[in-house]
Write a protein that holds these residues in place. Structure first.
Motif, PDB file in Angstrom:
ATOM      1  N   ARG A 239      42.874  -1.774  59.376  1.00 36.33           N
ATOM      2  CA  ARG A 239      42.373  -1.096  58.184  1.00 36.33           C
ATOM      3  C   ARG A 239      43.512  -0.354  57.473  1.00 36.33           C
ATOM      4  O   ARG A 239      43.547  -0.274  56.255  1.00 36.33           O
ATOM      5  N   CYS A 240      44.423   0.169  58.259  1.00 41.40           N
ATOM      6  CA  CYS A 240      45.573   0.846  57.655  1.00 41.40           C
ATOM      7  C   CYS A 240      46.628  -0.164  57.224  1.00 41.40           C
ATOM      8  O   CYS A 240      47.223  -0.040  56.158  1.00 41.40           O
TER       9      CYS A 240
ATOM     10  N   ASN B  39      49.434   6.141  56.374  1.00 42.72           N
ATOM     11  CA  ASN B  39      48.043   6.020  56.779  1.00 42.72           C
ATOM     12  C   ASN B  39      47.932   6.455  58.224  1.00 42.72           C
ATOM     13  O   ASN B  39      48.913   6.508  58.940  1.00 42.72           O
ATOM     14  N   MET B  40      46.684   6.745  58.608  1.00 38.06           N
ATOM     15  CA  MET B  40      46.509   7.364  59.901  1.00 38.06           C
ATOM     16  C   MET B  40      45.425   6.644  60.702  1.00 38.06           C
ATOM     17  O   MET B  40      44.378   6.288  60.159  1.00 38.06           O
TER      18      MET B  40
ATOM     19  N   LEU C 110      47.100  -1.958  53.845  1.00 33.25           N
ATOM     20  CA  LEU C 110      47.632  -1.172  52.729  1.00 33.25           C
ATOM     21  C   LEU C 110      49.158  -1.143  52.749  1.00 33.25           C
ATOM     22  O   LEU C 110      49.783  -0.576  51.870  1.00 33.25           O
TER      23      LEU C 110
END
Lengths: 364, 283, 285
Positions: free
Chosen positions: A148-149, A80-81, A152
């Motif tokens: 937010r990343c 993720n970024m 996950l």
């Protein structure tokens, strides 16, 4: 041996005739903080976008925990970024932002809510899930973007200069905070930046990148004290830099005359340099001793006297510019009180050890 | 989807095909109008009877070209006259409004701004009839009271100009205000600081900055006025502007003469639009 | 406030107030007053809702009113559906010069009069028109096909005429959505559909609303397209207004019709703004 979280081999990306990334290989061990440091346009953003899946490489492979992800679309990659401008979704609340990826996985609502709350606790912003993105400060947005990343649980988190938009004070604080967050989440971070201090402060390992290639990879300490190329020597940390011609080489030591006629002693640290060749010599301002009398400098093999042309007061990082011959030399100003009355035009003596002068083959 | 997100080739191809179709749809009616302007026939339809310049330059019946068709030429003149008047009025009032909303704070400003926007959401035909009703009632009143006949208030060019102006002014206000919004007030302060009076500062610094927007607003107003139909239809008197004149002819049945006029209109407005774009680029 | 500033304010306020009061506010009030008049003799009137009662009791009027409203809404919806993918393509798929060129191409048809555009469709759709001839040539029809003078033709004309007013606000709002945000959507596991639904469309809502308002209003108030492309049975409400004013000279009834049209368009515009929580200032200004 455990597999590296991220491994790139021979990664190449061309845009038309320009090669943005040129056969770059590296691996990042699990749980480490890896930075790619380089000037803008060096190709670091391209590497990041290739890893995230927004660009296809022309050659090379990307492995996450030993498995190639080249044929995996970006929305299925276990990376993720955190984007440069964070790319928080302005049309959603904070909780909806953090829960976005979980919703994509089809997770049950209650479970999502639980995970989002846990993530908010973890980034020290409990109970603000219902608020809008634009109610957050710069630093808080940063944390939400990372959370937010992180919900996950990616194998690798990519960060694309996320501190660039913050003001100086906040940036200093966020450096520490990011490092702490990385430790707390125990996830592999790959961080790109053009700001050397960000890279030096946070990273376990740093790759210095220039014109599509990695110049050197190592810890911050290695890059700073033992640069392997002239580019790294000039890019990491502040330094005096002269061009000149080598006169003599004795083992690791050498003597060089700069283009302005200054004779200096330096060290080649194992690099192939021979008399008569062009070279560049780098001397860090803090390696140079500043004194009022020439006598104290007897043990240095570089000694000269000069006149102070400017005082650059900056607290602990204060410097003076000393005019020696036709060169202006930047020298650290010790804040011990000894030089409190130093003024422009004062006569001073400076000196440094020959092995502090890092020499590299220069362009003619 | 954006180019950096890989997509199935079929999807990309289908999407591109859709966009191409759309542009064909967009171009088709105009191309057809243009092509049939050169058909050597009494009707702008197939079969193709051969190429002719007759509908532009023809001098004799049955093929009288645009350049020899008096009523059409007069209608173009009328339209141009109306458009110039409307543009001047709209840019003037638009400039004044832009300064008013940008530089002053006064009670009722918000309400006034909403009122200023209203003409955009009033159907053109309603604008037309309301002005028609109002002006006629005043004219009738003036006649009843003083036997004074105010010609300007009867359907005719004055009312057409006022009717078009009533909503085009909103557009020119928005165009000019948008640029004034971006203006850096400190430039004016710098002018004052360097010795200019307030009016001189506005004249020498602000107005030149606004010039591209004013030219843009002028061209937009001109085009909108030239092609306006709904409002004009209700207010028109004996001098018909071009759109009304063409409409009347179209109802009677069309000849390629109308295609020729249309083609000239297209060329003219494209030219104007290009001029405007060139000015915007420079500004 | 200093005297100089006060004079400036008054000078700037005057044209605005003259314009709004003389050309917008008073004429509309006057129109409403006229619509409330009932002619009782030569030059004699009294206030009554008679004109509105006529509207309510005459099926033709009511039917035309409802038909116009529904078809205008339909035209708005179709325009939105057609314009959205195109606008998205221009704003987010095309790059640099292509983008400006495509955007300009969208604007071109609207630099020419609506009359010319409608005329083009007449040439295409009529019995002796291009499409009919093409169909016969291709063997898909064995005699001329009349595609003009029906509701479908009106719809084509309305959608075509309104396209610009949908494309421009959509392209503008979509352009303001950074690529980064879309990429973030995919990076976090989103698919085409979910990114579109959760990120792109919510972001484009202001553009959708302002586009829909303008297109609806233009369709509702259109006179030319229904008159030229529509048939005997496809009457548009504006045609009723025109005939009351110009043909029948019944200004009272015409004014009532005009007021009803205004009321309808205001209601729908207001409803759309309410539904999406936007204001007229932000949507139009």
């Amino acid at each position: 041996m455990t597999l590296p979280d991220l491994e790139c081999t021979g990664l190449t990306k061309r845009f038309g005739t320009a090669t943005a990334v040129d056969a770059v290989s590296f691996d990042v061990p699990p749980g480490s903080f890896f930075s790619i440091l380089g000037p803008s346009g060096c190709g670091k953003t391209t590497i990041m976008r290739v890893i995230a899946g927004f660009l296809d490489p022309d050659a090379g492979d990307i492995l996450i925990r030993g498995r190639s992800i080249l044929n995996t679309p970006p929305n299925k990659r276990p990376v993720n970024m955190v984007f440069q401008h964070l790319a928080l979704f302005p049309m959603m609340t904070i909780a909806e932002n953090i829960g976005y990826g979980l919703r994509r996985q089809g997770m049950a609502k209650a479970e999502i809510a639980r995970k989002v709350d846990a993530a908010l606790d973890r980034i020290g912003l409990p109970g603000i899930g219902a608020r809008k993105i634009d109610e957050l400060s710069g630093g808080q947005k940063q944390r939400v973007a990372i959370a937010r990343c992180m919900v996950l649980e990616p194998d690798v988190l990519l960060l694309d200069e996320p501190l660039g938009a913050l003001d100086l004070k906040l940036r200093e604080r966020m450096k520490v905070e990011l490092k702490e967050m990385q430790a707390a989440f125990d996830t592999t971070f790959v961080y790109i930046t053009h700001d050397q201090s960000e890279a030096l402060v946070m990273s376990d390992r740093i790759a210095v990148m220039n014109q599509g290639r990695f110049e050197q990879m190592g810890t911050g300490r290695e890059l700073y004290y033992r640069p392997e190329t002239a580019f790294v020597a000039g890019f990491v940390g502040d330094t005096n830099r002269w061009h000149g011609r080598i006169e003599r080489v004795e083992g690791d030591a050498l003597q060089l005359v700069t283009d302005s006629g200054l004779t200096l002693r330096g060290a080649r640290h194992g690099r192939a340099l021979s008399p008569g060749g062009r070279a560049e010599i780098f001397v860090r301002p803090e390696a140079i001793r500043l004194t009022r009398s020439a006598g104290e400098l007897a043990h240095f093999d570089n000694r000269m006297s000069g006149r102070v042309t400017a005082l650059l007061f900056n607290g602990a990082a204060s410097r003076v510019l000393v005019q020696a011959g036709r060169e202006e030399i930047e020298v650290n100003l010790p804040q011990s009180g000894e030089f409190a009355d130093l003024a422009r035009g004062a006569e001073v003596h400076i000196g440094w050890a020959g092995d502090q002068g890092n020499c590299f083959a220069g362009t003619p | 989807m954006i180019p950096t997100i890989p997509q199935p080739r079929l999807l990309t191809a289908a999407y591109t095909a859709y966009v191409v179709t759309f542009f064909v749809f967009l171009a088709l009616p105009l191309v057809v109008v243009a092509v049939f302007a050169f058909n050597d026939s009494q009707f702008p339809s197939l079969p193709w009877e051969g190429f002719t310049w007759g509908w532009f330059f023809g001098e004799e019946r049955p093929v009288i070209g645009v350049f020899h068709e008096r009523p059409i030429l007069r209608a173009i003149g009328t339209s141009a006259f109306v458009a110039v008047c409307v543009s001047i009025l709209s840019v003037g009032v638009g400039l004044s409004n832009a300064f008013l909303f940008n530089r002053y704070r006064f009670p009722g400003q918000g309400i006034l701004y909403v009122f200023m926007l209203l003409p955009l959401v009033i159907p053109g035909i309603v604008l037309g009839i309301s002005i028609l009703v109002f002006s006629s009632r005043i004219a009738n009143g003036a006649w009843d009271i003083a036997e004074w006949d105010i010609e300007a208030l009867r359907p005719g060019l004055t009312l057409v100009i006022l009717g078009q102006f009533s909503f085009i002014a909103t557009i020119s206000t928005l165009v000019i205000a948008a640029r004034l919004q971006k203006f850096d007030r400190s430039l004016e302060e710098a002018a004052l600081n360097l010795g200019a009076s307030r009016l001189t500062a506005v004249r020498t610094v602000t107005l030149p900055y606004l010039a591209p927007a004013m030219i843009g607003a002028f061209v937009v107003a001109f085009l909108m006025s030239f092609e306006n139909f709904n409002t004009t239809l209700m207010l028109v008197g004996s001098d018909a502007p071009l759109t009304i004149a063409m409409f009347d002819r179209l109802k009677e049945g069309s000849t390629p003469l109308l295609n020729a006029v249309s083609l000239l209109l297209m060329l003219g407005s494209s030219l104007l639009a290009l001029v405007m774009i060139a000015f915007q680029r420079r500004g | 406030m200093k005297a100089e500033a006060r004079i400036g304010l008054i000078l700037l306020l005057t044209p605005l107030l003259l314009w709004l009061s003389l050309l917008i506010v008073i004429p509309h009030i006057d129109m409403f007053l006229v619509s409330l008049r009932e002619r009782v003799g030569v030059g004699e009137y009294r206030i009554s809702p008679a004109n509105y009662l006529t509207f309510l009791t005459e099926p033709l009027y009511l039917r035309t009113f409802a038909r116009t409203a529904i078809m205008a809404m339909l035209a708005t919806l179709i325009t939105l559906l057609i314009a959205f993918p195109v606008s998205y393509y221009i704003a987010k798929m095309a790059r640099g010069r292509t983008r400006s060129a495509l955007f300009l191409l969208c604007l071109v048809p609207f630099w020419v009069s609506e009359l010319v555009r409608t005329f083009g469709w007449m040439i295409l759709l009529r019995e002796t028109g291009l499409i009919s001839t093409l169909l016969q040539w291709a063997g898909l029809a064995d005699q001329p096909v009349e595609m003009l003078y029906n509701d479908a033709a009106i719809m084509v004309g309305l959608v075509y005429t309104s396209m610009l007013f949908m494309v421009v606000p959509l392209v503008t709002t979509l352009e303001s959505l950074p690529d980064e945000v879309i990429e973030a959507g995919y990076d976090l596991g989103g698919t085409n559909v979910s990114v579109m639904r959760e990120i792109v469309i919510p972001h484009a809502t202001p553009g959708i609303v302002s586009g829909c308002i303008v297109v609806f209003m233009l369709s509702l108030g259109n006179y030319l397209t229904p008159t030229m492309l529509g048939g005997k049975d496809s009457l548009w409400f504006t045609e009723l207004i025109y005939s009351q004013f110009i043909v029948r000279f019944n200004w009272e009834l015409g004014a009532a019709f005009g007021f009803l049209l205004l009321l309808l368009s205001s209601l729908i515009v207001w409803g759309m703004l309410r539904l999406t929580g936007h204001t007229l200032e932000r949507t139009m200004g």
